[in-house]
Design a protein around this motif. Structure first.
Motif, PDB file in Angstrom:
ATOM      1  N   ARG A  25       0.827  -1.209   0.000  1.00 40.22           N
ATOM      2  CA  ARG A  25       0.000   0.000   0.000  1.00 40.22           C
ATOM      3  C   ARG A  25       0.864   1.263   0.000  1.00 40.22           C
ATOM      4  NH1 ARG A  25      -5.360   1.257   1.653  1.00 40.22           N
ATOM      5  NH2 ARG A  25      -5.549   3.311   2.586  1.00 40.22           N
ATOM      6  N   HIS A  26       1.918   1.254   0.821  1.00 36.61           N
ATOM      7  CA  HIS A  26       2.786   2.432   0.937  1.00 36.61           C
ATOM      8  C   HIS A  26       3.524   2.711  -0.369  1.00 36.61           C
ATOM      9  CE1 HIS A  26       5.217   5.369   3.203  1.00 36.61           C
ATOM     10  NE2 HIS A  26       6.238   4.948   2.466  1.00 36.61           N
ATOM     11  N   HIS A  27       3.824   1.649  -1.124  1.00 32.72           N
ATOM     12  CA  HIS A  27       4.602   1.801  -2.353  1.00 32.72           C
ATOM     13  C   HIS A  27       3.770   1.547  -3.615  1.00 32.72           C
ATOM     14  CE1 HIS A  27       7.749   0.873   0.709  1.00 32.72           C
ATOM     15  NE2 HIS A  27       8.421   1.790   0.045  1.00 32.72           N
ATOM     16  N   GLN A  28       2.478   1.702  -3.520  1.00 32.56           N
ATOM     17  CA  GLN A  28       1.653   1.333  -4.677  1.00 32.56           C
ATOM     18  C   GLN A  28       1.967   2.178  -5.911  1.00 32.56           C
ATOM     19  OE1 GLN A  28      -2.634   2.124  -4.622  1.00 32.56           O
ATOM     20  NE2 GLN A  28      -2.390   3.217  -2.687  1.00 32.56           N
ATOM     21  N   ASP A  29       2.321   3.443  -5.741  1.00 32.05           N
ATOM     22  CA  ASP A  29       2.656   4.280  -6.901  1.00 32.05           C
ATOM     23  C   ASP A  29       3.872   3.724  -7.634  1.00 32.05           C
ATOM     24  OD1 ASP A  29       0.559   5.920  -6.319  1.00 32.05           O
ATOM     25  OD2 ASP A  29       1.765   7.491  -5.365  1.00 32.05           O
ATOM     26  N   LEU A  30       4.865   3.258  -6.878  1.00 31.28           N
ATOM     27  CA  LEU A  30       6.055   2.673  -7.483  1.00 31.28           C
ATOM     28  C   LEU A  30       5.711   1.369  -8.200  1.00 31.28           C
ATOM     29  CD1 LEU A  30       9.183   2.551  -7.813  1.00 31.28           C
ATOM     30  CD2 LEU A  30       9.229   1.277  -5.653  1.00 31.28           C
ATOM     31  N   ILE A  31       4.913   0.533  -7.565  1.00 28.93           N
ATOM     32  CA  ILE A  31       4.533  -0.750  -8.169  1.00 28.93           C
ATOM     33  C   ILE A  31       3.745  -0.529  -9.456  1.00 28.93           C
ATOM     34  CG2 ILE A  31       3.204  -2.873  -7.825  1.00 28.93           C
ATOM     35  CD1 ILE A  31       3.791  -2.574  -4.806  1.00 28.93           C
ATOM     36  N   LEU A  32       2.866   0.456  -9.435  1.00 30.48           N
ATOM     37  CA  LEU A  32       1.995   0.698 -10.589  1.00 30.48           C
ATOM     38  C   LEU A  32       2.744   1.233 -11.804  1.00 30.48           C
ATOM     39  CD1 LEU A  32      -1.134   2.196  -8.768  1.00 30.48           C
ATOM     40  CD2 LEU A  32      -0.894  -0.078  -9.799  1.00 30.48           C
ATOM     41  N   GLN A  33       4.012   1.612 -11.624  1.00 30.40           N
ATOM     42  CA  GLN A  33       4.821   2.059 -12.756  1.00 30.40           C
ATOM     43  C   GLN A  33       5.363   0.883 -13.566  1.00 30.40           C
ATOM     44  OE1 GLN A  33       7.920   4.528 -11.124  1.00 30.40           O
ATOM     45  NE2 GLN A  33       6.466   5.921 -10.145  1.00 30.40           N
ATOM     46  N   ALA A  34       5.218  -0.328 -13.045  1.00 30.90           N
ATOM     47  CA  ALA A  34       5.751  -1.513 -13.715  1.00 30.90           C
ATOM     48  C   ALA A  34       5.082  -1.718 -15.078  1.00 30.90           C
ATOM     49  CB  ALA A  34       5.553  -2.742 -12.842  1.00 30.90           C
ATOM     50  N   GLN A  35       5.898  -2.077 -16.071  1.00 33.31           N
ATOM     51  CA  GLN A  35       5.409  -2.244 -17.439  1.00 33.31           C
ATOM     52  C   GLN A  35       5.284  -3.713 -17.853  1.00 33.31           C
ATOM     53  OE1 GLN A  35       4.483   0.463 -19.421  1.00 33.31           O
ATOM     54  NE2 GLN A  35       4.787   1.568 -17.486  1.00 33.31           N
ATOM     55  N   ASN A  36       5.919  -4.591 -17.089  1.00 37.93           N
ATOM     56  CA  ASN A  36       5.897  -6.014 -17.438  1.00 37.93           C
ATOM     57  C   ASN A  36       6.213  -6.850 -16.203  1.00 37.93           C
ATOM     58  OD1 ASN A  36       8.791  -5.849 -17.174  1.00 37.93           O
ATOM     59  ND2 ASN A  36       8.852  -5.043 -19.269  1.00 37.93           N
ATOM     60  N   LEU A  37       6.259  -8.165 -16.392  1.00 38.93           N
ATOM     61  CA  LEU A  37       6.489  -9.065 -15.252  1.00 38.93           C
ATOM     62  C   LEU A  37       7.832  -8.811 -14.569  1.00 38.93           C
ATOM     63  CD1 LEU A  37       5.538 -12.796 -15.042  1.00 38.93           C
ATOM     64  CD2 LEU A  37       7.790 -12.055 -14.284  1.00 38.93           C
ATOM     65  N   PRO A  38       8.950  -8.711 -15.289  1.00 45.19           N
ATOM     66  CA  PRO A  38      10.227  -8.420 -14.616  1.00 45.19           C
ATOM     67  C   PRO A  38      10.185  -7.108 -13.837  1.00 45.19           C
ATOM     68  CG  PRO A  38      10.635  -9.192 -16.845  1.00 45.19           C
ATOM     69  CD  PRO A  38       9.160  -8.966 -16.738  1.00 45.19           C
ATOM     70  N   ASP A  39       9.489  -6.107 -14.386  1.00 37.58           N
ATOM     71  CA  ASP A  39       9.336  -4.826 -13.694  1.00 37.58           C
ATOM     72  C   ASP A  39       8.630  -5.011 -12.351  1.00 37.58           C
ATOM     73  OD1 ASP A  39      10.599  -3.158 -15.402  1.00 37.58           O
ATOM     74  OD2 ASP A  39       8.805  -2.154 -16.161  1.00 37.58           O
TER      75      ASP A  39
END
Length: 356
Positions: free
Chosen positions: A290-304
């Motif tokens: 929850r605290h890092h959801q903005d960072l996680i949501l920047q992921a473009q693919n599985l490795p990201d």
């Protein structure tokens, strides 16, 4: 135990580990628990953080001493629960963990049981599996090196062999060595470590270890359901990229955040884990996500996605263990035992149906 010949010496000296506490020693290349710090360790930020946290630890220690008043018992009430959430001082951790988990009662009801497990004939396959992992356990910890005196590999071997014979359905599997190692570092006693491990693996985290690992698999899916309810954007991202929860959080659950979060933070999590049960693991995981959801949501693919799940377990947020522990009881919101129980039941049923 001499791990070279598998015999236990009855006059083996009591395990002792010196844990430094001064600010100077804390700034050394080895942390208070024997772990070597990385070359890029930020000493300046750490000293700044510890200068404040040491004052907190001192206040907590005084309050715990007054609470216990020399007693060997820990009550279960709201006041003690609040104390546990604010952190248990190292000098009181073995007592509090043993009492709050029921391990102390189990040990007192079974005098001599631990040593009887060590005295019996050992299963060669169990011994081989454990010995294979001994040198892999905390290679960055000075207490687990063969040159150490005492070398904690010996105590680790004893605890794992004893548990393997105690719980033959589980025996030994990877991950258990790290848990036993942490328990030995904190309790400084083999028998205490054994009973704490029995509480964790037998009652607090049933079915986490062993061939099927049904409890572990279910709890990873439970976390997914909780993320769907509390951080839906991240859940959708995981679905869109076809990322299984086991791929990014299995290590969190298998090792109970060992080598995932900083040592002090892990110990604070374990304070609550022993007192409040496995629900704490979900609070920690949800808070990280929850605290890092903005960072996680920047992921473009599985490795990201995988890279970001590694990144969210590092940095100032998790190093400030006091603030982090306050966050785990605020950020995820309500998380009742009944909700977790229902989700576990449905996730277990789904897993069993899928494997049949």
């Amino acid at each position: 135990m001499d791990t070279r010949n598998g015999t236990r010496s009855s006059n083996q000296p009591q395990l002792r580990i010196n844990v430094p506490s001064s600010a100077r020693e804390r700034a050394a290349s080895v942390d208070p628990y024997g772990f070597e710090r990385s070359e890029d360790f930020d000493y300046e930020s750490y000293e700044e953080l510890m200068s404040e946290y040491l004052a907190v630890l001192t206040r907590r220690s005084i309050k715990w001493s007054k609470l216990l008043q020399g007693k060997r018992r820990v009550d279960r009430n709201l006041r003690v629960k609040r104390f546990v959430r604010k952190g248990v001082p190292n000098e009181h951790r073995p007592l509090v963990w043993m009492e709050s988990s029921g391990a102390q009662d189990r040990m007192e009801r079974n005098p001599g049981y631990y040593h009887s497990l060590l005295d019996q004939q050992h299963d060669p396959k169990l011994v081989e599996s454990i010995r294979t992992d001994l040198h892999r356990t905390f290679p960055d910890n000075v207490h687990f090196r063969r040159s150490a005196d005492p070398c904690l590999q010996s105590a680790l071997y004893n605890v794992l062999v004893a548990y393997g014979h105690h719980n033959k359905a589980v025996g030994y599997c990877q991950g258990m060595n790290f848990i036993a190692g942490y328990l030995i570092i904190i309790s400084k006693d083999e028998e205490t470590s054994f009973w704490l491990m029995e509480a964790l693996l037998g009652r607090i985290l049933p079915d986490y270890y062993g061939p099927a690992m049904l409890g572990l698999k279910a709890d990873q899916e439970v976390l997914g359901e909780l993320v769907r309810l509390k951080v839906p954007a991240v859940w959708r991202l995981m679905q869109d990229h076809g990322v299984m929860w086991s791929l990014v959080v299995s290590r969190w659950f298998i090792c109970l955040f060992i080598d995932v979060l900083p040592v002090e933070t892990v110990l604070r999590v374990w304070d609550c884990l022993f007192y409040e049960g496995s629900k704490i693991l979900f609070r920690v995981a949800l808070t990280l996500i929850r605290h890092h959801q903005d960072l996680i949501l920047q992921a473009q693919n599985l490795p990201d996605v995988c890279e970001r799940f590694k990144r969210i377990t590092r940095g100032a947020f998790v190093h400030d263990c006091h603030a982090f522990m306050q966050a785990i009881f605020l950020d995820p919101g309500s998380l009742s035992k009944s909700t977790v129980a229902k989700l576990r039941e449905s996730c277990r049923a789904r897993i069993v149906a899928g494997e049949s």
